[in-house]
Design a protein around this motif. Structure first.
Motif, PDB file in Angstrom:
ATOM      1  N   UNK A  76       0.789  -1.226   0.099  1.00 26.59           N
ATOM      2  CA  UNK A  76       0.098   0.093  -0.163  1.00 26.59           C
ATOM      3  C   UNK A  76       0.930   1.356  -0.099  1.00 26.59           C
ATOM      4  N   UNK A  77       2.057   1.311   0.626  1.00 30.55           N
ATOM      5  CA  UNK A  77       2.989   2.466   0.722  1.00 30.55           C
ATOM      6  C   UNK A  77       3.307   2.667  -0.758  1.00 30.55           C
ATOM      7  N   UNK A  78       3.832   1.648  -1.218  1.00 31.40           N
ATOM      8  CA  UNK A  78       4.404   1.567  -2.822  1.00 31.40           C
ATOM      9  C   UNK A  78       3.227   2.389  -3.682  1.00 31.40           C
ATOM     10  N   UNK A  98      -6.330   8.464 -12.884  1.00 31.32           N
ATOM     11  CA  UNK A  98      -7.144   8.589 -11.845  1.00 31.32           C
ATOM     12  C   UNK A  98      -8.090   7.316 -11.636  1.00 31.32           C
ATOM     13  N   UNK A  99      -8.372   6.658 -12.673  1.00 35.12           N
ATOM     14  CA  UNK A  99      -9.301   5.336 -12.373  1.00 35.12           C
ATOM     15  C   UNK A  99      -8.519   4.248 -11.457  1.00 35.12           C
ATOM     16  N   UNK A 100      -6.932   4.197 -11.423  1.00 38.92           N
ATOM     17  CA  UNK A 100      -6.331   3.339 -10.738  1.00 38.92           C
ATOM     18  C   UNK A 100      -6.445   3.601  -9.271  1.00 38.92           C
ATOM     19  N   UNK A 101      -6.813   4.839  -8.926  1.00 39.42           N
ATOM     20  CA  UNK A 101      -6.835   5.125  -7.378  1.00 39.42           C
ATOM     21  C   UNK A 101      -7.978   4.090  -6.947  1.00 39.42           C
ATOM     22  N   UNK A 102      -8.754   3.871  -7.790  1.00 36.57           N
ATOM     23  CA  UNK A 102      -9.938   2.977  -7.064  1.00 36.57           C
ATOM     24  C   UNK A 102      -9.292   1.678  -6.440  1.00 36.57           C
ATOM     25  N   UNK A 103      -8.497   1.062  -7.360  1.00 36.47           N
ATOM     26  CA  UNK A 103      -7.691  -0.058  -7.205  1.00 36.47           C
ATOM     27  C   UNK A 103      -7.091   0.018  -5.775  1.00 36.47           C
ATOM     28  N   UNK A 104      -6.515   0.993  -5.451  1.00 33.94           N
ATOM     29  CA  UNK A 104      -5.741   1.243  -4.215  1.00 33.94           C
ATOM     30  C   UNK A 104      -6.787   1.208  -3.101  1.00 33.94           C
ATOM     31  N   UNK A 105      -7.881   1.829  -3.108  1.00 31.76           N
ATOM     32  CA  UNK A 105      -8.974   1.657  -2.265  1.00 31.76           C
ATOM     33  C   UNK A 105      -9.375   0.129  -1.744  1.00 31.76           C
ATOM     34  N   UNK A 106      -9.442  -0.493  -3.123  1.00 33.42           N
ATOM     35  CA  UNK A 106      -9.975  -1.785  -2.923  1.00 33.42           C
ATOM     36  C   UNK A 106      -8.774  -2.742  -2.149  1.00 33.42           C
ATOM     37  N   UNK A 107      -7.536  -2.336  -2.548  1.00 35.57           N
ATOM     38  CA  UNK A 107      -6.530  -3.208  -2.111  1.00 35.57           C
ATOM     39  C   UNK A 107      -6.478  -3.105  -0.563  1.00 35.57           C
ATOM     40  N   UNK A 108      -6.653  -1.788  -0.033  1.00 35.76           N
ATOM     41  CA  UNK A 108      -6.550  -1.325   1.466  1.00 35.76           C
ATOM     42  C   UNK A 108      -7.729  -2.154   2.135  1.00 35.76           C
ATOM     43  N   UNK A 109      -8.975  -2.068   1.311  1.00 38.79           N
ATOM     44  CA  UNK A 109     -10.141  -2.536   1.942  1.00 38.79           C
ATOM     45  C   UNK A 109      -9.981  -4.264   2.259  1.00 38.79           C
ATOM     46  N   UNK A 110      -9.262  -4.882   1.140  1.00 35.54           N
ATOM     47  CA  UNK A 110      -9.181  -6.366   1.234  1.00 35.54           C
ATOM     48  C   UNK A 110      -7.980  -6.818   2.093  1.00 35.54           C
ATOM     49  N   UNK A 111      -6.955  -6.300   2.166  1.00 36.82           N
ATOM     50  CA  UNK A 111      -6.044  -6.943   2.677  1.00 36.82           C
ATOM     51  C   UNK A 111      -5.412  -6.505   3.921  1.00 36.82           C
ATOM     52  N   UNK A 112      -5.861  -5.137   4.472  1.00 37.24           N
ATOM     53  CA  UNK A 112      -5.382  -4.719   5.843  1.00 37.24           C
ATOM     54  C   UNK A 112      -6.506  -4.839   6.759  1.00 37.24           C
ATOM     55  N   UNK A 118      -8.273   1.350   8.728  1.00 36.87           N
ATOM     56  CA  UNK A 118      -8.731   2.743   8.678  1.00 36.87           C
ATOM     57  C   UNK A 118      -7.627   3.935   8.149  1.00 36.87           C
ATOM     58  N   UNK A 119      -6.726   3.757   8.822  1.00 36.30           N
ATOM     59  CA  UNK A 119      -5.430   4.809   8.613  1.00 36.30           C
ATOM     60  C   UNK A 119      -5.250   5.078   7.386  1.00 36.30           C
ATOM     61  N   UNK A 120      -4.813   3.897   6.448  1.00 38.97           N
ATOM     62  CA  UNK A 120      -4.650   3.970   5.502  1.00 38.97           C
ATOM     63  C   UNK A 120      -5.585   4.392   4.237  1.00 38.97           C
ATOM     64  N   UNK A 121      -6.766   3.972   4.724  1.00 43.70           N
ATOM     65  CA  UNK A 121      -8.220   4.351   3.917  1.00 43.70           C
ATOM     66  C   UNK A 121      -8.100   5.897   3.787  1.00 43.70           C
ATOM     67  N   UNK A 122      -8.018   6.686   5.055  1.00 46.77           N
ATOM     68  CA  UNK A 122      -8.078   7.900   5.104  1.00 46.77           C
ATOM     69  C   UNK A 122      -6.814   8.727   4.376  1.00 46.77           C
TER      70      UNK A 122
END
Length: 894
Positions: A76-78, A98-112, A118-122
């Motif tokens: 996620x940091x990467x 910009x569309x790829x930012x959605x993938x980051x949200x999905x990754x955080x929601x599923x793996x952390x 919550x911290x990385x989502x914010x």
């Protein structure tokens, strides 16, 4: 490589979370590849491949070292570092990033997990907003795209990102479906394991019951003979040990049945006197061997015959009594039985088992009914037992629709209370009578058969030779002609040529079991015993088997091991009367000091108690049996019990000299002693306290009640005589046989219908007691203000202020309190006061009669604890408002 990746993802040996981490990481790497393909700048050609290598290494290390959360965090940091760089070098919002930012949200929601998610989502949200902010206000920092390139990049990104997200969701759903199938399979395996366990327990019970039947049966034959006292004592010890072993087997089997939901309750008519006789004769010897006194207290009004599951009631009481004897070193064990009518043909029965043993610690009481758990293991390590007894007892009581509770003070004994409702089969009262021991050989009285039937023919079918011998010997004195068969086939051969008046048949036999043999017997061509009654005599114990045998056509059911008396009674019940010669009743002698007398149980079903600050007249407390736990009043001379050691007038005179007097509620230990004492008088105790936000009494009582399951503490929401109104109402309901839950519900409902308002002459004592601030007291003195104290939501507050001399404001206070006379219940009024003369009280009574005449008015002097707070010259008009509570408040008008 794709095949290998898919195999890794669908590997069932790893956890679902690890599989999801691998899946999402793979999707993210694919996304970076697409960004690399779409990128048109040199930076992307260097940064993105390096990122792919970084993600691969992080994923591999985190999986190998089983630190998924750390690996996901590094990824996620990467992504949070990489996406802004690509965003600004790829055309900003006009590129495909910009569309790829959605993938980051999905990754955080599923793996952390946890706070990290919550911290990385914010953080991801903030980063996205910052990128858009910079791109809007500082467009020169964004490398531009042509319009055609922007549309082309955006369309490709939406399609690819949407496709990858869809694949991710499909994979996720597939994984969860697999996990669901796995869970169903595991559940099925657990059920099969439980079935195998139940079958094992059932088989074990059958196999152990068979030799026990031989031991008990042959041992009974020894006791019947002319033997010396030493031999008789040994035989009785064998008999007792066998029955204890049988109890242990029953416990294990019953736990298995309850766990599998196969335990059925079979209600039958039974004689209460016989039930208690059998229970006592199993327990009193054990108690005497430990030097304990065994007491029996049974209500003489108990019906002589009830309808219930006699076997389970007996099992519950024997378990509780065995426990009491086991955990008591000295003192006594008491069985108390009390009943009360709850309908035309129905009674509620309380069975109480009380001991003077070690008791149970407060913190262990919630776990006392858990299976395989023994509380205070250090002290109890030398006591035998499986830890199953109380768990089985609780579940059996609940299956019978009853309740069980425990009251215990550590090192001061325990009381277990079982409540069951049963139908009345015979209204004749049990009465008071003497109970003789069934072990008659102690006084030289020998066994005598209950009947003789020399012309009757009996067939016993069992594959165990020892069982055949035991039955034959137990029935030998009846002179019945007995034949035996060791198999179902042999039984059918005998019945082809011989008629039998009765057949005893085992169930589990090889080749042809008892049920198959019974069906063959009923349809046997030319058979002579097609209509002969057949009794199942089997080691397959349990109420569910009783139902089975009845359904299959057996005429009766007897569980091994069987006593001679019960075997004779079963055979006698189905033999033709013309073949039977009944014996005269055997004489029964009493056993001197071991005689057990049925005494009337003194405990009432429910007792209402309160604190001394309830300010009720002694006549009412005595009439309704209301017990009070005293508050304390602390002065310079020491601590005194409220009203019994220090009266209100004495305290006010003491405080008038400038000395202190502070009320103090009972401590937790005080309440524990009070509750323990009251539970010797009643099965349940309801304790009503002063408003919980006014005094610590409520919290102390609640803490003390944790040691007793049969103590309920209620916050009245009021104080003084307004609290007393709740107490009177509850006591009246208890007198009319209301249940505990009904009383608790009603008392809580009455809080809003009780008027609780006091007018204070001087605020000095309230200030000393910390009820009002010093500045308020000074203001009241300067302006001749008299506060009216009211209780709302268990809190004391100032309802209004009256100005002028105290006698002047009395009229205004009474007028306001009694203003809406139509809504006042006029049956009772308490005028509760502290330090007032008769002239003032007479004046108050006259004013009350003018505004709202009451049927019954009590002039009640406040207790010392109340007077110490309100001071002299204070009083209150305390009454009930009209309400829709169904129960008539006739208690107040007595």
């Amino acid at each position: 490589m794709l095949k290998k990746w898919l195999e890794i993802i669908f590997d069932h040996k790893i956890s679902l979370r690890e599989r999801m981490f691998r899946l999402v990481t793979g999707i993210s790497m694919i996304a970076l590849v697409f960004i690399l393909i779409l990128g048109r700048f040199t930076a992307n050609l260097i940064i993105l491949p390096a990122s792919l290598i970084y993600m691969y290494i992080v994923a591999k290390i985190s999986i190998r070292k089983e630190c998924i959360n750390a690996g996901a965090t590094a990824t996620v940091v990467l992504l949070l570092t990489l996406f802004p760089m690509v965003f600004f070098t790829g055309g900003g919002i006009y590129g495909g990033v910009p569309e790829w930012f959605v993938l980051c949200f999905i990754y955080i929601s599923i793996t952390l997990e946890g706070r990290r998610k919550a911290a990385f989502f914010v953080l991801c949200t903030i980063e996205t907003l910052v990128c858009y902010y910079i791109a809007y206000f500082y467009p020169e920092l964004v490398l531009p795209n042509t319009t055609a390139q922007a549309y082309f990049d955006s369309a490709r990104s939406v399609i690819v990102a949407g496709f990858l997200t869809g694949v991710l969701l499909l994979f996720q759903n597939h994984l969860y479906e697999e996990e669901k199938k796995l869970t169903i399979q595991q559940k099925k395996e657990i059920e099969e394991l439980n079935q195998a366990e139940n079958h094992f327990f059932s088989s074990m019970s059958h196999e152990i019951r068979t030799p026990i039947n031989t031991i008990i049966g042959l041992n009974e034959m020894i006791l019947r003979g002319d033997i010396s006292e030493d031999v008789a004592e040994n035989a009785r010890n064998i008999q007792g040990a066998s029955k204890m072993l049988l109890t242990l087997i029953n416990d294990i089997l019953d736990l298995s049945k309850i766990k599998s939901g196969k335990m059925d309750i079979v209600n039958v008519s039974y004689e209460t006197g016989e039930l208690f006789s059998e229970i006592v004769n199993m327990i009193w010897i054990k108690a005497r061997e430990k030097g304990l006194e065994f007491k029996l207290q049974v209500d003489p009004s108990m019906p002589s015959m009830l309808c219930g599951d006699e076997v389970r009631i007996k099992q519950v009481l024997i378990n509780l009594l065995n426990n009491a004897v086991k955990y008591t070193k000295e003192g006594s064990v008491t069985l108390s039985v009390r009943c009360e009518r709850v309908g035309l043909n129905r009674v509620r029965v309380w069975y109480s088992v009380e001991d003077t043993g070690m008791g149970v610690k407060k913190e262990n009481i919630p776990y006392i009914f858990d299976a395989f758990r023994r509380v205070d293991e250090k002290k109890n390590r030398h006591i035998e037992g499986t830890g199953l007894g109380l768990s089985i007892v609780k579940q059996l009581v609940e299956l019978m629709g009853g309740e069980i509770s425990v009251n215990s003070v550590y090192m001061n004994g325990s009381t277990f209370l079982v409540t069951l409702e049963q139908d009345i089969m015979n209204e004749k009262e049990l009465g008071t009578f003497t109970l003789s021991s069934r072990v008659k050989v102690r006084e030289g009285e020998h066994y005598r058969q209950s009947f003789e039937a020399p012309n009757a023919h009996l067939l016993v079918v069992d594959d165990n030779e020892m069982n055949l011998m035991v039955v034959s010997k137990l029935l030998s004195d009846t002179k019945i002609q007995i034949d035996t068969a060791s198999s179902g086939a042999e039984c059918l051969r005998l019945t082809q040529y011989q008629y039998y008046d009765c057949i005893l048949m085992d169930h589990l036999m090889p080749e042809m079991d008892g049920i198959e043999c019974l069906h063959a017997l009923h349809s046997q061509p030319g058979g002579l015993c097609r209509d002969v009654p057949v009794i199942a005599l089997t080691a397959n114990a349990g109420s569910d088997n009783q139902l089975l045998y009845r359904k299959e056509g057996f005429s009766g059911y007897l569980a091994k091991p069987i006593s001679g008396a019960l075997l004779e009674a079963a055979v006698l019940s189905i033999l033709p009367k013309e073949l039977v010669n009944l014996s005269e009743d055997a004489s029964q002698s009493e056993i001197g000091k071991d005689i057990l007398i049925f005494e009337q149980a003194k405990r009432m079903p429910l007792l209402v108690t309160t604190d001394s600050v309830c300010d009720l007249p002694e006549s009412l407390k005595k009439e309704f049996g209301i017990s009070v736990c005293p508050y304390y009043v602390c002065t310079e001379q020491g601590r005194f019990l409220d009203d019994s050691e220090l009266l209100a007038d004495e305290l006010l005179a003491h405080m008038a000299e400038g000395k202190s007097g502070i009320s103090q509620p009972p401590s937790v230990e005080d309440y524990e002693r009070f509750f323990a004492r009251k539970l010797t008088e009643a099965q349940d105790v309801i304790h009503i306290t002063m408003a919980k936000h006014v005094s610590e009494g409520y919290r102390n009582a609640v803490e003390a009640a944790k040691s007793f399951e049969n103590v309920t503490v209620i916050d009245s929401g009021h104080l003084s005589s307004s609290m007393g109104l709740s107490v009177l109402y509850a006591a009246h309901m208890a007198e009319n046989h209301a249940t505990r839950d009904e009383i608790v519900k009603t008392v809580k409902k009455l809080r809003r219908y009780i008027s609780s308002a006091f007018i204070i002459d001087s605020t000095h004592m309230m200030c000393k007691a910390g009820q009002i601030p010093r500045r308020v007291q000074i203001m009241c003195d300067a302006l001749l203000l008299h506060p009216v104290i009211v209780l709302r939501n268990s809190r004391m507050s100032v309802g209004s202020m009256e100005m002028g001399s105290f006698h002047h404001v009395i009229r205004g206070y009474i007028r306001k309190v009694l203003l809406n006379a139509r809504n006042i219940d006029r049956r009772i009024l308490f005028i509760t006061y502290a330090g007032m003369d008769e002239k003032s009280l007479t004046y108050i009574q006259e004013l009350v009669r003018q505004y709202c005449p009451f049927e019954r008015v009590y002039l009640q002097k406040a207790s010392s604890a109340i007077a110490s707070n309100c001071g002299p010259g204070s009083f209150g008009l305390l009454f009930m408002k009209k309400n829709d509570v169904a129960i008539s408040y006739s208690a107040a008008s007595r």
